[in-house]
Scaffold this active site. Structure first.
Site, mmCIF file in Angstrom:
data_model
loop_
_atom_site.group_PDB
_atom_site.id
_atom_site.type_symbol
_atom_site.label_atom_id
_atom_site.label_comp_id
_atom_site.label_asym_id
_atom_site.label_seq_id
_atom_site.Cartn_x
_atom_site.Cartn_y
_atom_site.Cartn_z
ATOM 1 N N ILE A 174 1.029 -1.139 -0.086
ATOM 2 C CA ILE A 174 -0.177 0.093 0.003
ATOM 3 C C ILE A 174 0.831 1.393 -0.098
ATOM 4 C CG2 ILE A 174 -1.757 1.178 1.029
ATOM 5 C CD1 ILE A 174 -2.681 -1.616 2.483
ATOM 6 N N ARG A 251 -2.558 1.760 11.709
ATOM 7 C CA ARG A 251 -3.283 1.288 12.780
ATOM 8 C C ARG A 251 -3.050 2.566 13.968
ATOM 9 N NH1 ARG A 251 -5.775 -1.797 10.373
ATOM 10 N NH2 ARG A 251 -5.826 -3.889 10.537
ATOM 11 N N ASP A 275 -7.615 8.010 9.874
ATOM 12 C CA ASP A 275 -8.637 7.116 9.502
ATOM 13 C C ASP A 275 -8.521 6.253 10.783
ATOM 14 O OD1 ASP A 275 -10.637 6.016 7.841
ATOM 15 O OD2 ASP A 275 -9.009 4.287 7.061
ATOM 16 N N GLU A 280 -10.453 2.231 18.944
ATOM 17 C CA GLU A 280 -11.649 2.329 18.036
ATOM 18 C C GLU A 280 -12.892 1.654 18.620
ATOM 19 O OE1 GLU A 280 -10.389 1.563 14.012
ATOM 20 O OE2 GLU A 280 -8.927 2.796 14.229
ATOM 21 N N HIS A 298 -12.212 4.659 10.065
ATOM 22 C CA HIS A 298 -11.530 3.664 9.497
ATOM 23 C C HIS A 298 -12.433 3.010 8.295
ATOM 24 C CE1 HIS A 298 -9.194 0.049 10.702
ATOM 25 N NE2 HIS A 298 -9.120 0.184 9.527
ATOM 26 N N VAL A 299 -12.339 3.793 7.273
ATOM 27 C CA VAL A 299 -12.907 3.428 6.098
ATOM 28 C C VAL A 299 -11.892 3.197 4.936
ATOM 29 C CG1 VAL A 299 -15.095 4.664 6.540
ATOM 30 C CG2 VAL A 299 -13.212 5.930 5.454
HETATM 31 C C1 8YV Z 1 -10.130 -3.697 7.443
HETATM 32 C C2 8YV Z 1 -8.022 -2.605 7.663
HETATM 33 O O1 8YV Z 1 -11.201 -3.730 6.735
HETATM 34 O O2 8YV Z 1 -7.222 -4.425 5.983
HETATM 35 C C3 8YV Z 1 -7.055 -3.728 7.219
HETATM 36 O O3 8YV Z 1 -5.998 -3.958 7.851
HETATM 37 O O4 8YV Z 1 -7.516 -2.026 8.409
HETATM 38 C C4 8YV Z 1 -9.144 -2.723 6.875
HETATM 39 O O5 8YV Z 1 -9.348 -2.321 5.813
HETATM 40 C C5 8YV Z 1 -10.133 -3.641 8.745
HETATM 41 O O6 8YV Z 1 -9.359 -4.286 9.693
HETATM 42 C C6 8YV Z 1 -11.735 -4.626 9.226
HETATM 43 O O7 8YV Z 1 -12.007 -4.361 10.422
#
Ligand code: 8YV
Length: 338
Positions: A174, A251, A275, A280, A298-299
């Protein structure tokens, strides 16, 4: 022979005694995951049990797979892993799997899978959106218009992405996708990670503080967990400086939230786009009260398209494993024995 999920018309996957293989789901997951696992396995919904511990004690020996979502509610810790002596695989939703004790699972030969790749572009898109929203104050401008304040005078001029140097903390899949997008925006990109990536077009910093000193924008996209806890602390925020902008799409645990609040209050840095948060879905009131930050629930991966792809990968990993194939996306701590 049961077919796998990708070939359609699939029935239950049976063990040697002719019984459907049993899967435990600690917390509710996407409807498409539940529907498909119900068709292919005996699915135990742990959240429906009156007493979860008693349920695990009674049925734990028969459980061969776990399906879990992210976050603290779906935590797969040492105690749960040890309470499931027949466990072979934990299929986790999300690319981050800090809610699973993967090292412990690996030490017992249990495979852990996550859902990488299918969300890379979505999270990278969101990171760029959040960066621009934070710098150009898009949510604030929207509120300004709705409140009728434009009728009184124009929205104040905002900071800019122009001429910024962006430091990416975490140069994995990412992180690289974010860097690629930023290249198209014509800004300088550098990165810090555990090791230099040969062939990268971006400058590497072995030291995070040195990078923070040289950039004015820090984008956090490193995995959570013990190794990265509070990596961005008071010292790093001070190094980022008064024009500094922090974007966190990784995170909450990676940033010292109390130090961040202090830095935002005192002007140690300019602003932040977040985010993710330490606890959370609880977000500190101090952040909510700040007009100069942008906060999202967290989207990062939360589009219908991408969440469906992630959900499918959770199912496909379990189906692959229990039809004798290698898991599709095992995590580094638990390389596939097949
Ligand atoms: C998740 C995320 O959807 O993929 C990850 O690590 O942070 C998010 O995209 C999330 O963890 C689901 O709760």
């Amino acid at each position: 022979m049961a077919q796998d999920a990708t070939t359609g018309s699939a029935g239950p996957i049976l063990d040697n005694s002719g019984n459907a293989i049993e899967i435990l789901m600690p917390r509710p997951m996407a409807a498409t995951v539940i529907e498909q696992l119900d068709r292919r396995f005996t699915l135990h919904r742990l959240w429906e049990a009156d007493d979860a511990d008693a349920f695990v004690a009674e049925h734990g020996t028969r459980i061969r797979g776990v399906a879990t979502g992210g976050g603290t509610s779906g935590r797969i810790d040492k105690a749960l892993i040890d309470a499931l002596p027949g466990l072979e695989i934990v299929s986790s939703f999300g690319v981050g799997y800090d809610h699973v004790d993967a090292a412990h699972a690996g030490s017992k030969g249990i495979v852990v899978t996550n859902t990488p790749d299918v969300l890379t572009d979505e999270v990278a898109d969101l990171a760029l959106g959040l960066l621009l929203a934070t710098l150009r104050k898009l949510p604030q401008a929207d509120r300004y218009l709705r409140e009728g304040r434009w009728l009184e005078k124009p929205f104040p001029l905002s900071p800019t992405l122009r001429e910024r140097t962006i430091g990416i903390l975490g140069y994995g899949r990412i992180g690289k996708a974010i860097a690629k997008r930023l290249d198209a925006f014509g800004v300088t990109v550098v990165y810090h990670g555990r090791r230099e990536q040969p062939g990268s077009p971006h400058r590497y910093y072995a030291d995070l503080e040195a990078m923070a000193r040289d950039v004015d924008t820090l984008v956090v996209i490193t995995p959570g967990g013990q190794g990265t806890e509070k990596l961005v602390d008071k010292r790093i925020l001070e190094a980022l400086g008064p024009e500094g902008v922090l974007i966190n799409v990784a995170r909450g645990s990676v940033v010292d939230e109390a130090a961040l609040i202090e830095a935002l209050r005192g002007g140690t840095i300019l602003s932040a786009g977040l985010d993710v948060f330490e606890k959370e879905p609880q977000v500190p009131q101090a952040l909510i009260d700040m007009e100069h930050v942008v906060l999202l629930p967290h989207v990062g991966s939360a589009s219908v398209h991408t969440r469906n792809a992630m959900a499918q990968l959770v199912v496909d990993n379990l189906v692959a494993w229990f039809t004798g194939k290698a898991p599709l996306t095992p995590v580094a701590e638990t390389p596939s024995p097949r």
